[in-house]
Design a protein around this motif. Structure first.
Motif, PDB file in Angstrom:
ATOM      1  N   PRO A 102      42.884  34.930  46.409  1.00 48.53           N
ATOM      2  CA  PRO A 102      43.698  33.779  45.993  1.00 48.53           C
ATOM      3  C   PRO A 102      42.837  32.549  45.665  1.00 48.53           C
ATOM      4  N   ARG A 103      41.791  32.317  46.457  1.00 48.26           N
ATOM      5  CA  ARG A 103      40.914  31.179  46.182  1.00 48.26           C
ATOM      6  C   ARG A 103      40.246  31.347  44.823  1.00 48.26           C
ATOM      7  N   GLU A 111      47.280  26.490  50.776  1.00 48.41           N
ATOM      8  CA  GLU A 111      48.245  27.532  50.443  1.00 48.41           C
ATOM      9  C   GLU A 111      47.655  28.922  50.702  1.00 48.41           C
ATOM     10  N   SER A 112      46.373  29.127  50.310  1.00 47.89           N
ATOM     11  CA  SER A 112      45.791  30.453  50.539  1.00 47.89           C
ATOM     12  C   SER A 112      45.582  30.708  52.022  1.00 47.89           C
ATOM     13  N   ARG A 113      45.316  29.637  52.771  1.00 48.07           N
ATOM     14  CA  ARG A 113      45.154  29.811  54.210  1.00 48.07           C
ATOM     15  C   ARG A 113      46.485  30.221  54.862  1.00 48.07           C
ATOM     16  N   ALA A 114      47.549  29.575  54.436  1.00 46.50           N
ATOM     17  CA  ALA A 114      48.861  29.922  54.976  1.00 46.50           C
ATOM     18  C   ALA A 114      49.205  31.376  54.662  1.00 46.50           C
ATOM     19  N   ALA A 153      46.308  38.948  47.168  1.00 44.25           N
ATOM     20  CA  ALA A 153      46.785  38.442  45.880  1.00 44.25           C
ATOM     21  C   ALA A 153      48.091  39.125  45.471  1.00 44.25           C
ATOM     22  N   ASP A 154      48.711  39.819  46.421  1.00 48.50           N
ATOM     23  CA  ASP A 154      49.935  40.568  46.191  1.00 48.50           C
ATOM     24  C   ASP A 154      49.812  41.491  44.974  1.00 48.50           C
ATOM     25  N   PRO A 155      48.815  42.379  45.004  1.00 48.82           N
ATOM     26  CA  PRO A 155      48.603  43.270  43.853  1.00 48.82           C
ATOM     27  C   PRO A 155      49.635  44.395  43.860  1.00 48.82           C
ATOM     28  N   ASN A 156      49.891  44.959  42.692  1.00 46.37           N
ATOM     29  CA  ASN A 156      50.785  46.118  42.644  1.00 46.37           C
ATOM     30  C   ASN A 156      50.047  47.390  42.994  1.00 46.37           C
TER      31      ASN A 156
ATOM     32  N   ALA B 125      32.052  42.143  47.161  1.00 41.45           N
ATOM     33  CA  ALA B 125      32.334  40.875  46.478  1.00 41.45           C
ATOM     34  C   ALA B 125      32.678  41.121  45.014  1.00 41.45           C
ATOM     35  N   ARG B 126      31.942  42.057  44.407  1.00 49.05           N
ATOM     36  CA  ARG B 126      32.212  42.370  42.997  1.00 49.05           C
ATOM     37  C   ARG B 126      33.564  43.074  42.877  1.00 49.05           C
ATOM     38  N   SER B 127      33.853  43.961  43.818  1.00 55.21           N
ATOM     39  CA  SER B 127      35.099  44.744  43.754  1.00 55.21           C
ATOM     40  C   SER B 127      36.342  43.874  43.852  1.00 55.21           C
ATOM     41  N   VAL B 128      36.267  42.780  44.614  1.00 55.40           N
ATOM     42  CA  VAL B 128      37.457  41.953  44.729  1.00 55.40           C
ATOM     43  C   VAL B 128      37.576  40.960  43.575  1.00 55.40           C
ATOM     44  N   GLY B 129      36.584  40.956  42.676  1.00 62.98           N
ATOM     45  CA  GLY B 129      36.742  40.158  41.464  1.00 62.98           C
ATOM     46  C   GLY B 129      35.913  38.890  41.407  1.00 62.98           C
TER      47      GLY B 129
END
Lengths: 293, 253
Positions: A102-103, A111-114, A153-156, B125-129
């Protein structure tokens, strides 16, 4: 969020052919497990989905779109990734590790911490661990943090590369159960890589058994694979003809008891009218009878 | 023992501490050269070291050149540059020599720092973007910082010790007393000057030792990260010890 491999091949720079003409469709909102011994190309296949590895030929489609057209960095941020040994950043606190993606996507710090704190709840970690560093956590806790980061990041799509390979058996069982619970709640498209067939059968809605070179030996629900192994390799790999997978019925005091090939009781045969259908549909592991004492 | 007493006598004589050519002034000149050379060497060596460490390319070349540069006799290098560049450009020549001598340590610290980071951490680190730049700035540099500072520390010591030689070509600094002492057979002055150099070097070393300690990221402090770091550090430490000895002995020639 289905994932489709279309005649994908990968030859590494050193000449090794990791996978050749691989074809597979991974249905959305279910767990697909790629299982095989080391060198079968399962991790390579997984890493192709977020372009950590690019195929030499063929294409990979997510919801019909070729990922070769997506910038790798943006693609990776949209896909959760959980790996063995957690891969956490050692110099960042647990909460900051979870908030990494998220950062990167520009979400504000508070917000990302929450969100990260909520995710600690989701993966069953106490919030008091938020300000610890990864090396102050046990292996199992680190893996949970890894899962939380993958979900941040709420990925699908969630890619899991032998995530529980390095934790002890008791913690592994616990994490596997948690994974199933999470999947029931979150409904992601999960691609899970393991060399452990028991783990594959426990977690997989669809299980894909791979031979060397990324050749699919068999795919199907665990029940389908157990019921009819496609060939000797599969039969051998899943151990269909031995041990706790080869059960026979013994009558004890007029009741049917299931006994494994070593003669140990594995469970009791009980009528279950809806189960047979459920097995092929949801792929719950076979022969999970009540444990006989 | 008498020589030492005489040296301290010379050292603490009031006339050494005030006015022209006093010890504070010599220290100022010495530090002036040191700081300029140190900054220039860092500007060259850190980005280059990071480039090598991040890409993994050019490592062999860097190791070979660093190794060769470490074997350079510092006195010879200064004289060579003064002769080559010209007697009118003594300041720049000496600075260039000091820069050349400091680069190998700093370069090694920079790329060894990046190499000491667990490959799996970088892969994650690379894998998460993370972009390559983010991997460098948010992962590799913070985790490699202690080794970089260790490299800076030994590079700085190399410069401080070698800057003593600037006096040979008329640039002053703490080498002046050593040299003048030899020429006038005033050995207490020579020893006194050498003691000041040693104390200065030890102070700077302690300062950077402290920085190095605080540069270790919090989550990495403790047994696990330490082992890898100290292994990678060994060559830099060896270089550092050699550097001071070389510089001081060269000054005493």
């Amino acid at each position: 969020m289905s994932i489709e491999f279309r005649s994908v091949s990968k030859r590494f720079d050193d000449g090794t052919l990791a996978v050749e003409n691989f074809e597979l469709t991974i249905p959305s909102r279910s767990i697909t497990v790629l299982v095989g011994s080391s060198g079968c190309g399962k991790t390579t296949l997984l890493r192709m989905v977020n372009r950590m590895v690019d195929p030499t030929s063929g294409s990979i489609l997510i919801d019909g779109d070729d990922i070769a057209n997506r910038p790798p960095v943006a693609l990776r941020r949209s896909i959760g990734y959980v790996m063995q040994n957690s891969g956490l950043l050692p110099h960042r606190k647990v909460v900051d590790n979870v908030a990494t993606v998220p950062r990167l996507n520009g979400v504000s710090k508070s917000e990302s911490r929450a969100r990260a704190l909520e995710l600690l709840d989701t993966v069953g970690l106490d919030r008091s661990l938020a300000d610890r560093y990864p090396n102050q956590l046990s292996g199992g806790q680190q893996q949970r943090v890894g899962v939380a980061r993958g979900l941040a990041a709420d990925p699908n799509i969630l890619l899991m590369d032998e995530p529980f390979g390095a934790v002890d058996p008791i913690v592994r069982t616990e994490l596997q159960r948690e994974t199933l619970r999470l999947q029931r709640d979150l409904d992601k498209t999960v691609v899970f890589v393991t060399h452990d067939i028991d783990e594959a059968f426990l977690l997989g809605d669809q299980v894909v058994i791979l031979q060397k070179g990324g050749i699919i030996a068999q795919k199907g629900t665990p029940a389908e694979i157990l019921a009819a192994p496609a060939n000797d390799f599969v039969a051998e790999f899943v151990g269909a003809d031995r041990g706790k997978r080869a059960l026979h019925v013994v009558s004890v005091d007029g009741r049917d008891v299931l006994v494994d090939s070593d003669g140990r009781p594995a469970g009791r045969l009980v009528p279950a009218p809806d189960k047979a259908e459920a097995l092929t549909a949801s792929g719950a592991p076979a022969a999970q009878g009540e444990r006989a004492s | 023992m008498n020589l030492f007493l005489d040296a301290f006598g010379w050292l603490f004589a009031p006339e050494q501490w005030t006015g022209a050519d006093s010890i504070p002034e010599r220290i100022g000149q010495h530090l002036f050269f040191t700081v300029i050379a140190f900054v220039i060497a860092s500007i060259i060596a850190i980005p280059l070291g990071y480039l090598i460490g991040h890409t993994g390319k050019g490592r062999e070349v860097a190791v070979a050149i660093s190794g060769a540069a470490r074997a350079l006799p510092s006195f010879g290098l200064i004289l060579l540059l003064v002769i080559l560049v010209g007697v009118l450009q003594i300041g720049p020549s000496v600075t260039a020599a000091l820069v050349i001598l400091a680069i190998p340590s700093i370069l090694a610290g920079a790329y060894a720092g990046l190499e000491s980071v667990d490959r799996r951490t970088i892969d994650a680190a690379r894998s998460v973007g993370m972009t390559e730049w983010q991997i460098l700035t948010k992962v590799e540099i913070p985790l490699g910082l202690p080794l970089l500072i260790s490299g800076l520390r030994s590079g700085l010591l190399q410069i401080v010790a070698t800057a003593t030689l600037a006096a040979y070509v008329g640039l002053g600094g703490l080498g002046f007393d050593i040299l003048q002492g030899i020429q006038t057979r005033n050995y207490p002055q020579t020893l006194g000057g050498a003691i000041v150099v040693v104390v200065l070097a030890l102070l700077l070393d302690a300062l950077f030792g402290l920085l190095e300690h605080f540069a270790v990221p919090k989550g990495v402090r403790g047994a696990r990260g330490g082992r890898i770091a100290s292994e990678a550090k060994a060559p830099i430490e060896a270089q550092k010890a050699g550097g001071v000895a070389q510089g001081v002995s060269a000054a005493g020639r």
